[in-house]
Design a protein around this motif. Structure first.
Motif, PDB file in Angstrom:
ATOM      1  N   ILE A  64      47.671  55.789  26.771  1.00  0.00           N
ATOM      2  CA  ILE A  64      48.888  55.155  26.182  1.00  0.00           C
ATOM      3  C   ILE A  64      48.660  54.896  24.906  1.00  0.00           C
ATOM      4  O   ILE A  64      47.510  54.125  24.443  1.00  0.00           O
ATOM      5  CB  ILE A  64      49.296  53.780  26.821  1.00  0.00           C
ATOM      6  CG1 ILE A  64      49.374  54.389  28.611  1.00  0.00           C
ATOM      7  CG2 ILE A  64      50.615  53.162  26.426  1.00  0.00           C
ATOM      8  CD1 ILE A  64      49.134  53.182  29.335  1.00  0.00           C
ATOM      9  N   GLU A  65      49.518  55.440  23.837  1.00  0.00           N
ATOM     10  CA  GLU A  65      49.317  55.388  22.455  1.00  0.00           C
ATOM     11  C   GLU A  65      50.397  54.744  21.570  1.00  0.00           C
ATOM     12  O   GLU A  65      51.687  54.851  22.171  1.00  0.00           O
ATOM     13  CB  GLU A  65      49.081  56.688  21.788  1.00  0.00           C
ATOM     14  CG  GLU A  65      47.955  57.565  22.070  1.00  0.00           C
ATOM     15  CD  GLU A  65      46.756  56.704  21.243  1.00  0.00           C
ATOM     16  OE1 GLU A  65      46.741  56.299  20.380  1.00  0.00           O
ATOM     17  OE2 GLU A  65      45.675  56.353  22.150  1.00  0.00           O
ATOM     18  N   ARG A  83      44.174  65.889  18.744  1.00  0.00           N
ATOM     19  CA  ARG A  83      43.762  64.729  19.658  1.00  0.00           C
ATOM     20  C   ARG A  83      44.575  64.899  21.088  1.00  0.00           C
ATOM     21  O   ARG A  83      43.948  64.904  21.936  1.00  0.00           O
ATOM     22  CB  ARG A  83      44.226  63.682  18.861  1.00  0.00           C
ATOM     23  CG  ARG A  83      43.560  62.241  19.639  1.00  0.00           C
ATOM     24  CD  ARG A  83      44.056  61.024  18.890  1.00  0.00           C
ATOM     25  NE  ARG A  83      43.388  60.032  19.390  1.00  0.00           N
ATOM     26  CZ  ARG A  83      44.058  59.017  20.236  1.00  0.00           C
ATOM     27  NH1 ARG A  83      45.178  59.633  20.540  1.00  0.00           N
ATOM     28  NH2 ARG A  83      43.549  58.069  20.600  1.00  0.00           N
ATOM     29  N   ASP A  84      45.841  64.981  21.062  1.00  0.00           N
ATOM     30  CA  ASP A  84      46.517  65.055  22.349  1.00  0.00           C
ATOM     31  C   ASP A  84      46.264  66.408  23.088  1.00  0.00           C
ATOM     32  O   ASP A  84      45.842  66.285  24.186  1.00  0.00           O
ATOM     33  CB  ASP A  84      47.916  65.306  21.990  1.00  0.00           C
ATOM     34  CG  ASP A  84      48.574  63.732  21.710  1.00  0.00           C
ATOM     35  OD1 ASP A  84      47.909  62.700  21.677  1.00  0.00           O
ATOM     36  OD2 ASP A  84      49.709  63.581  21.514  1.00  0.00           O
ATOM     37  N   ALA A  85      46.024  67.811  22.237  1.00  0.00           N
ATOM     38  CA  ALA A  85      45.775  68.916  23.004  1.00  0.00           C
ATOM     39  C   ALA A  85      44.079  68.659  23.584  1.00  0.00           C
ATOM     40  O   ALA A  85      43.978  69.119  24.651  1.00  0.00           O
ATOM     41  CB  ALA A  85      45.600  70.049  21.994  1.00  0.00           C
ATOM     42  N   TRP A  86      43.220  68.370  22.818  1.00  0.00           N
ATOM     43  CA  TRP A  86      41.716  68.061  23.203  1.00  0.00           C
ATOM     44  C   TRP A  86      41.907  66.879  24.564  1.00  0.00           C
ATOM     45  O   TRP A  86      41.088  67.310  25.714  1.00  0.00           O
ATOM     46  CB  TRP A  86      41.006  67.153  22.304  1.00  0.00           C
ATOM     47  CG  TRP A  86      39.654  67.240  22.595  1.00  0.00           C
ATOM     48  CD1 TRP A  86      38.695  67.952  22.574  1.00  0.00           C
ATOM     49  CD2 TRP A  86      39.111  65.708  23.573  1.00  0.00           C
ATOM     50  NE1 TRP A  86      37.557  67.557  23.128  1.00  0.00           N
ATOM     51  CE2 TRP A  86      37.690  66.387  23.703  1.00  0.00           C
ATOM     52  CE3 TRP A  86      39.602  64.719  23.653  1.00  0.00           C
ATOM     53  CZ2 TRP A  86      36.783  65.591  24.417  1.00  0.00           C
ATOM     54  CZ3 TRP A  86      38.526  63.829  24.471  1.00  0.00           C
ATOM     55  CH2 TRP A  86      37.095  64.200  24.537  1.00  0.00           C
ATOM     56  N   LEU A  87      42.551  65.987  24.409  1.00  0.00           N
ATOM     57  CA  LEU A  87      42.720  64.918  25.666  1.00  0.00           C
ATOM     58  C   LEU A  87      43.364  65.717  26.821  1.00  0.00           C
ATOM     59  O   LEU A  87      42.881  65.267  27.875  1.00  0.00           O
ATOM     60  CB  LEU A  87      43.479  63.786  25.281  1.00  0.00           C
ATOM     61  CG  LEU A  87      43.047  62.733  24.395  1.00  0.00           C
ATOM     62  CD1 LEU A  87      43.751  61.675  23.879  1.00  0.00           C
ATOM     63  CD2 LEU A  87      41.850  61.950  25.083  1.00  0.00           C
ATOM     64  N   LEU A  95      50.776  59.401  26.736  1.00  0.00           N
ATOM     65  CA  LEU A  95      52.065  58.622  26.565  1.00  0.00           C
ATOM     66  C   LEU A  95      52.077  58.000  25.141  1.00  0.00           C
ATOM     67  O   LEU A  95      51.314  57.384  24.725  1.00  0.00           O
ATOM     68  CB  LEU A  95      52.390  57.562  27.660  1.00  0.00           C
ATOM     69  CG  LEU A  95      52.519  57.963  29.254  1.00  0.00           C
ATOM     70  CD1 LEU A  95      51.222  58.138  29.636  1.00  0.00           C
ATOM     71  CD2 LEU A  95      53.182  56.860  29.661  1.00  0.00           C
ATOM     72  N   ARG A  96      53.257  58.375  24.559  1.00  0.00           N
ATOM     73  CA  ARG A  96      53.206  57.868  23.164  1.00  0.00           C
ATOM     74  C   ARG A  96      54.447  57.062  22.924  1.00  0.00           C
ATOM     75  O   ARG A  96      55.708  57.542  23.309  1.00  0.00           O
ATOM     76  CB  ARG A  96      53.312  59.098  22.131  1.00  0.00           C
ATOM     77  CG  ARG A  96      51.900  59.977  21.973  1.00  0.00           C
ATOM     78  CD  ARG A  96      51.928  60.492  20.625  1.00  0.00           C
ATOM     79  NE  ARG A  96      50.394  60.829  20.378  1.00  0.00           N
ATOM     80  CZ  ARG A  96      49.703  60.232  19.757  1.00  0.00           C
ATOM     81  NH1 ARG A  96      50.083  59.286  19.266  1.00  0.00           N
ATOM     82  NH2 ARG A  96      48.363  60.838  19.630  1.00  0.00           N
ATOM     83  N   PHE A  97      54.374  55.832  22.369  1.00  0.00           N
ATOM     84  CA  PHE A  97      55.416  54.967  22.101  1.00  0.00           C
ATOM     85  C   PHE A  97      55.293  54.631  20.547  1.00  0.00           C
ATOM     86  O   PHE A  97      54.368  54.527  19.895  1.00  0.00           O
ATOM     87  CB  PHE A  97      55.540  54.007  22.894  1.00  0.00           C
ATOM     88  CG  PHE A  97      55.293  54.078  24.374  1.00  0.00           C
ATOM     89  CD1 PHE A  97      56.857  54.130  25.081  1.00  0.00           C
ATOM     90  CD2 PHE A  97      54.308  54.153  25.224  1.00  0.00           C
ATOM     91  CE1 PHE A  97      56.702  54.521  26.340  1.00  0.00           C
ATOM     92  CE2 PHE A  97      54.394  54.427  26.478  1.00  0.00           C
ATOM     93  CZ  PHE A  97      55.457  54.480  27.072  1.00  0.00           C
ATOM     94  N   GLN A  98      56.692  54.551  19.848  1.00  0.00           N
ATOM     95  CA  GLN A  98      56.677  53.892  18.545  1.00  0.00           C
ATOM     96  C   GLN A  98      56.495  52.508  18.656  1.00  0.00           C
ATOM     97  O   GLN A  98      56.558  51.961  19.609  1.00  0.00           O
ATOM     98  CB  GLN A  98      58.137  54.458  17.979  1.00  0.00           C
ATOM     99  CG  GLN A  98      58.389  55.835  17.820  1.00  0.00           C
ATOM    100  CD  GLN A  98      57.405  56.470  16.854  1.00  0.00           C
ATOM    101  OE1 GLN A  98      56.997  55.946  15.670  1.00  0.00           O
ATOM    102  NE2 GLN A  98      56.921  57.675  17.256  1.00  0.00           N
ATOM    103  N   VAL A 113      55.564  52.930  31.720  1.00  0.00           N
ATOM    104  CA  VAL A 113      54.179  53.117  31.796  1.00  0.00           C
ATOM    105  C   VAL A 113      53.798  53.167  33.505  1.00  0.00           C
ATOM    106  O   VAL A 113      53.257  53.745  34.229  1.00  0.00           O
ATOM    107  CB  VAL A 113      53.273  52.046  31.259  1.00  0.00           C
ATOM    108  CG1 VAL A 113      51.807  52.070  31.861  1.00  0.00           C
ATOM    109  CG2 VAL A 113      53.227  52.454  29.728  1.00  0.00           C
ATOM    110  N   ARG A 114      54.393  52.133  34.080  1.00  0.00           N
ATOM    111  CA  ARG A 114      54.420  51.820  35.620  1.00  0.00           C
ATOM    112  C   ARG A 114      54.858  53.050  36.203  1.00  0.00           C
ATOM    113  O   ARG A 114      54.335  53.632  37.264  1.00  0.00           O
ATOM    114  CB  ARG A 114      55.223  50.700  36.157  1.00  0.00           C
ATOM    115  CG  ARG A 114      54.668  49.301  35.410  1.00  0.00           C
ATOM    116  CD  ARG A 114      55.847  48.037  35.962  1.00  0.00           C
ATOM    117  NE  ARG A 114      55.457  48.098  37.211  1.00  0.00           N
ATOM    118  CZ  ARG A 114      54.462  47.559  38.035  1.00  0.00           C
ATOM    119  NH1 ARG A 114      53.546  46.827  37.466  1.00  0.00           N
ATOM    120  NH2 ARG A 114      54.561  47.432  39.444  1.00  0.00           N
TER     121      ARG A 114
END
Length: 127
Positions: A64-65, A83-87, A95-98, A113-114
């Motif tokens: 979670i970012e 980074r996301d591609a590697w992960l 999951l990305r949130f502003q 998230v839940r």
């Protein structure tokens, strides 16, 4: 290199990030810690390879970012994509949130998230 395979420099960086968390990270961390009661262990500012994830659930391989203003710059977007591609190659779902979304709609972020973790959404404790 440590026995865990995490570079000591990456480990020190993660420790510094834990000490200097943003307002949004602090608020989300308080909410995510509540998942422990449901058997979900969330770690914050956790090293994964040469990266540090804002939050990670290793048992479900979820990262979670929270993206602040810096993530809008082209160089940072490129870094995030790499980074996301590697992960993802390592089996993690990202999951990305502003940051503004976390600050203005924490309940919605926690709900997202839940859902991604396969947990019930109604009746969870509110931070």
């Amino acid at each position: 290199m440590s026995p865990t395979g995490i570079n000591p420099k990456t480990r020190r960086f993660a420790q510094r990030l834990r000490r200097e968390q943003t307002k949004g990270e602090s608020a989300l961390w308080r909410a995510l810690r509540e998942l422990k009661a449901e058997g979900i262990r969330v770690r914050r500012q956790a090293p994964i390879g040469s990266y540090v994830a804002d939050f990670v659930v290793f048992s479900n391989k979820r990262v979670i970012e929270i993206d602040g203003d810096l993530h809008g710059f082209p160089a940072r977007k490129l870094h995030d994509a790499k980074r996301d591609a590697w992960l993802q190659k390592e089996g993690f779902d990202v999951l990305r949130f502003q940051a503004t979304e976390v600050e203005e709609n924490l309940e919605g972020v926690v709900t997202a998230v839940r859902l991604r973790l396969g947990l019930e959404v109604t009746g969870y404790p509110h931070p």
